[in-house]
Design a protein around this motif. Sequence first.
Motif, PDB file in Angstrom:
ATOM      1  N   UNK A   1      -2.357 -14.543  15.144  1.00 16.43           N
ATOM      2  CA  UNK A   1      -3.744 -14.357  15.583  1.00 16.43           C
ATOM      3  C   UNK A   1      -4.716 -14.864  14.525  1.00 16.43           C
ATOM      4  N   UNK A   2      -4.234 -15.724  13.633  1.00 15.42           N
ATOM      5  CA  UNK A   2      -5.068 -16.181  12.520  1.00 15.42           C
ATOM      6  C   UNK A   2      -6.231 -17.040  12.991  1.00 15.42           C
ATOM      7  N   UNK A   3      -6.197 -17.435  14.264  1.00 16.09           N
ATOM      8  CA  UNK A   3      -7.340 -18.143  14.849  1.00 16.09           C
ATOM      9  C   UNK A   3      -8.564 -17.243  14.989  1.00 16.09           C
ATOM     10  N   UNK A   4      -8.418 -15.968  14.724  1.00 17.18           N
ATOM     11  CA  UNK A   4      -9.504 -15.041  15.014  1.00 17.18           C
ATOM     12  C   UNK A   4     -10.372 -14.718  13.796  1.00 17.18           C
ATOM     13  N   UNK A   5      -9.828 -14.223  12.710  1.00 20.74           N
ATOM     14  CA  UNK A   5     -10.678 -13.774  11.611  1.00 20.74           C
ATOM     15  C   UNK A   5     -10.605 -14.698  10.410  1.00 20.74           C
ATOM     16  N   UNK A   6     -11.752 -14.986   9.796  1.00 23.75           N
ATOM     17  CA  UNK A   6     -11.743 -15.874   8.640  1.00 23.75           C
ATOM     18  C   UNK A   6     -12.293 -15.241   7.371  1.00 23.75           C
ATOM     19  N   UNK A   7     -12.930 -14.107   7.487  1.00 27.73           N
ATOM     20  CA  UNK A   7     -13.618 -13.535   6.332  1.00 27.73           C
ATOM     21  C   UNK A   7     -12.757 -12.579   5.525  1.00 27.73           C
ATOM     22  N   UNK A   8     -11.671 -12.116   6.097  1.00 27.30           N
ATOM     23  CA  UNK A   8     -10.839 -11.176   5.368  1.00 27.30           C
ATOM     24  C   UNK A   8      -9.804 -10.551   6.267  1.00 27.30           C
ATOM     25  N   UNK A   9      -8.947  -9.744   5.664  1.00 29.76           N
ATOM     26  CA  UNK A   9      -7.894  -9.070   6.412  1.00 29.76           C
ATOM     27  C   UNK A   9      -7.537  -7.782   5.696  1.00 29.76           C
ATOM     28  N   UNK A  10      -6.880  -6.901   6.429  1.00 27.92           N
ATOM     29  CA  UNK A  10      -6.451  -5.642   5.839  1.00 27.92           C
ATOM     30  C   UNK A  10      -5.258  -5.081   6.568  1.00 27.92           C
ATOM     31  N   UNK A  11      -4.490  -4.278   5.859  1.00 26.65           N
ATOM     32  CA  UNK A  11      -3.365  -3.582   6.468  1.00 26.65           C
ATOM     33  C   UNK A  11      -3.384  -2.132   5.997  1.00 26.65           C
ATOM     34  N   UNK A  12      -2.881  -1.248   6.831  1.00 25.10           N
ATOM     35  CA  UNK A  12      -2.710   0.154   6.459  1.00 25.10           C
ATOM     36  C   UNK A  12      -1.374   0.618   7.009  1.00 25.10           C
ATOM     37  N   UNK A  13      -0.757   1.578   6.316  1.00 27.10           N
ATOM     38  CA  UNK A  13       0.530   2.105   6.748  1.00 27.10           C
ATOM     39  C   UNK A  13       0.547   3.617   6.573  1.00 27.10           C
ATOM     40  N   UNK A  14       1.172   4.280   7.518  1.00 23.06           N
ATOM     41  CA  UNK A  14       1.372   5.726   7.445  1.00 23.06           C
ATOM     42  C   UNK A  14       2.874   6.004   7.437  1.00 23.06           C
ATOM     43  N   UNK A  15       3.321   6.812   6.475  1.00 24.16           N
ATOM     44  CA  UNK A  15       4.713   7.231   6.386  1.00 24.16           C
ATOM     45  C   UNK A  15       4.880   8.600   7.030  1.00 24.16           C
ATOM     46  N   UNK A  16       5.926   8.755   7.790  1.00 26.47           N
ATOM     47  CA  UNK A  16       6.203  10.027   8.451  1.00 26.47           C
ATOM     48  C   UNK A  16       7.103  10.914   7.585  1.00 26.47           C
ATOM     49  N   UNK A  17       6.961  12.217   7.774  1.00 28.55           N
ATOM     50  CA  UNK A  17       7.854  13.210   7.149  1.00 28.55           C
ATOM     51  C   UNK A  17       7.900  13.087   5.629  1.00 28.55           C
ATOM     52  N   UNK A  18       6.738  12.894   5.036  1.00 25.14           N
ATOM     53  CA  UNK A  18       6.654  12.800   3.583  1.00 25.14           C
ATOM     54  C   UNK A  18       6.527  14.204   2.996  1.00 25.14           C
ATOM     55  N   UNK A  19       7.199  14.428   1.884  1.00 28.09           N
ATOM     56  CA  UNK A  19       7.130  15.728   1.224  1.00 28.09           C
ATOM     57  C   UNK A  19       5.697  16.019   0.788  1.00 28.09           C
ATOM     58  N   UNK A  20       5.272  17.289   0.888  1.00 24.29           N
ATOM     59  CA  UNK A  20       3.917  17.650   0.440  1.00 24.29           C
ATOM     60  C   UNK A  20       3.661  17.214  -0.997  1.00 24.29           C
ATOM     61  N   UNK A  21       2.467  16.661  -1.213  1.00 21.27           N
ATOM     62  CA  UNK A  21       2.105  16.215  -2.542  1.00 21.27           C
ATOM     63  C   UNK A  21       2.335  14.735  -2.782  1.00 21.27           C
ATOM     64  N   UNK A  22       3.049  14.067  -1.858  1.00 20.67           N
ATOM     65  CA  UNK A  22       3.296  12.640  -1.995  1.00 20.67           C
ATOM     66  C   UNK A  22       2.370  11.863  -1.042  1.00 20.67           C
ATOM     67  N   UNK A  23       1.924  10.677  -1.461  1.00 22.73           N
ATOM     68  CA  UNK A  23       1.008   9.908  -0.595  1.00 22.73           C
ATOM     69  C   UNK A  23       1.702   9.431   0.679  1.00 22.73           C
ATOM     70  N   UNK A  24       0.959   9.465   1.765  1.00 19.81           N
ATOM     71  CA  UNK A  24       1.510   9.061   3.067  1.00 19.81           C
ATOM     72  C   UNK A  24       0.664   7.997   3.756  1.00 19.81           C
ATOM     73  N   UNK A  25      -0.572   7.741   3.289  1.00 20.09           N
ATOM     74  CA  UNK A  25      -1.456   6.734   3.887  1.00 20.09           C
ATOM     75  C   UNK A  25      -1.833   5.716   2.818  1.00 20.09           C
ATOM     76  N   UNK A  26      -1.528   4.466   3.071  1.00 19.90           N
ATOM     77  CA  UNK A  26      -1.818   3.397   2.116  1.00 19.90           C
ATOM     78  C   UNK A  26      -2.610   2.298   2.816  1.00 19.90           C
TER      79      UNK A  26
END
Length: 615
Positions: free
Chosen positions: A44-69
């Motif tokens: 879909x690179x025909x669509x955006x030219x100014x920038x891009x981003x990604x985010x990820x969520x991990x499931x079943x992460x132990x309390x105190x550890x990061x889950x959203x990046x």
Amino acid sequence: MSDEIKHECGLAFIRLRKPFSHYQKQYGSVLYGLNKLYLLMEKQHNRGQDGAGIAAVKLDVEPGYPFLHRLRSSANQPIADLFFKVGQEIAELEKYQPDIKQHAGLMKGHLPFLGELMLGHLRYGTQGKNNVEFCHPFIKRNTNPARNLALAGNFNLVNTDELFGLVNIDPGEFQKQSDLAAMMEVVHHFLVKEDELNPNNPSLCNVLKKATPLFDGGYTIGAMTGNGASFVMRDAHGIRPAYYYVDNEVIVAASERAAIRTTFNVGENEVLELMPGQALIVEPNGQYHIEQILEPKERRACSFERIYFSRGSDEKIYRERITLGHKLSKRILEHIDYDLKNTIFSYIPNTAEVAFYGLVKGMEEYLNQIKVQRIMSWGKDFDEEKLNEMITRKIRQEKIAIKDVKLRTFITEDSSRNEMVQHVYDITYGTVQKGVDTLVVIDDSIVRGTTLKESIVRMLGRLGPKKIIVVSSAPQIRYPDCYGIDMSKLGDFVAFRAAIELLKEKGMTDVIDEAHTTIKEMQRNNQLHTENVVRRLYKPFTTEEISDKIAQLITPAGFTTPVQVIYQNIEDLHASCPTNTGDWYFTGNYPTPGGNRVCNKALLNYLDGKNVRGY
């Protein structure tokens, strides 16, 4: 498109439904999901030219550890930059444990973006500055996982000020410049309220039913929460596109059908369209359901998606673009007096190429009819040479215009800069009989006319044709957009400038004055949304009169070769693209009240000499 209006934003969403060990065993890589996200964004690179981003969520992460990046980039090649950085993280892990990619659990624990939920975005900035802070996804963090939110979308809103007021937020300087910031605040506001009612398991369906009726605009949005719930939703008119695919391994959504088909190698009928007002909601356990969040309104899917924005590799879009060109063939035959022998057909690269094939197909059909009629009229009065000459006659096609390079000149003086712009395109010499051949060149749409005047028409004139006919596979672009395309200044449109010139030439400036007075009165009474006043400026003239004036406006001073302009008509646009009837660019018939308000504000800005957006 010779005049760049750039592109839409693009959305990519993936939810893995199996453990990472499954993908490692089945596909030989624990990085299966990340690899697919990369492909889905690149396709879909025909669509955006100014920038891009990604985010990820991990499931079943132990309390105190990061889950959203989250990771964002405004580099020249932002997708490559994002995944290069992810690759560096993988390489760093392999330094310490060379076989770590063989251990799914270790990879999930140490690689930030190896999550079961992934959201990717390609940004073209119609609002806000073009720096990394404005790149999607935006995120809201909270110690409660269910109240963490990552949000991205392909949209524009025209009521951001009202939205901030509805959730009692006094926006900062950054928030004022971003409609995503306004949308984020509203969605998060109702997410928190819902979590208070259903702790740790808020219903996204309830959140969306409260938040989305407040949005005035066209949108496809995707979001993930920290507890593993997610959604992709489309506006009630279906203005912005959205497609999805589901099997027992993945749930996928994107802005383009072809991107999903290519990335996952699936058939056309396996990729479904998310219909207007619907949301694809995925629960933390990986189950999904389609919910009708908003009552669907008249379908007004953007026609520019079919004409220009979306990739032509989608088979339906390809056929529609063929049809757009084919529909123009009869009118062009009339304009060239049916003289195919002395007419050369070409196109403006690269997005008009498919419409060009349709145009040539129409010409070939006419030529074949003529061949049959001539041969039948001969009776038995022909020989092999005469017959061979007739049946081998072809439509003359040449690649006249060549897009040489995207020039980025350091020269700022207008005269010198125009000289540089002339060379964005180059020509193929030796193809035209000087003073004899007519050149017919098709573009997919004509927005400003600047490149046509300063580059293409000048360049074609060097070949010495008898006449130049510029053809647009889209109708005249007369009105601004406020649903995701950077077209909100009326003075940029050559069709609008043509109407203004005609009004002045015919002594009808009172029409302009009356429109100015009407809009000021409407603004005082908060009634800008009630009528599209700009239509009054076009009403005195036929489409052909405006086209003829446009031809004059795109003809360089001192240019001796006659220039004509032919546009697609609205009826043939709708016949060619029957599922995408959003035509407000051409008709001024906006699907939401905010459209009229933006259009009228754009006229007010123009008449008051303000070179700013209409929203």
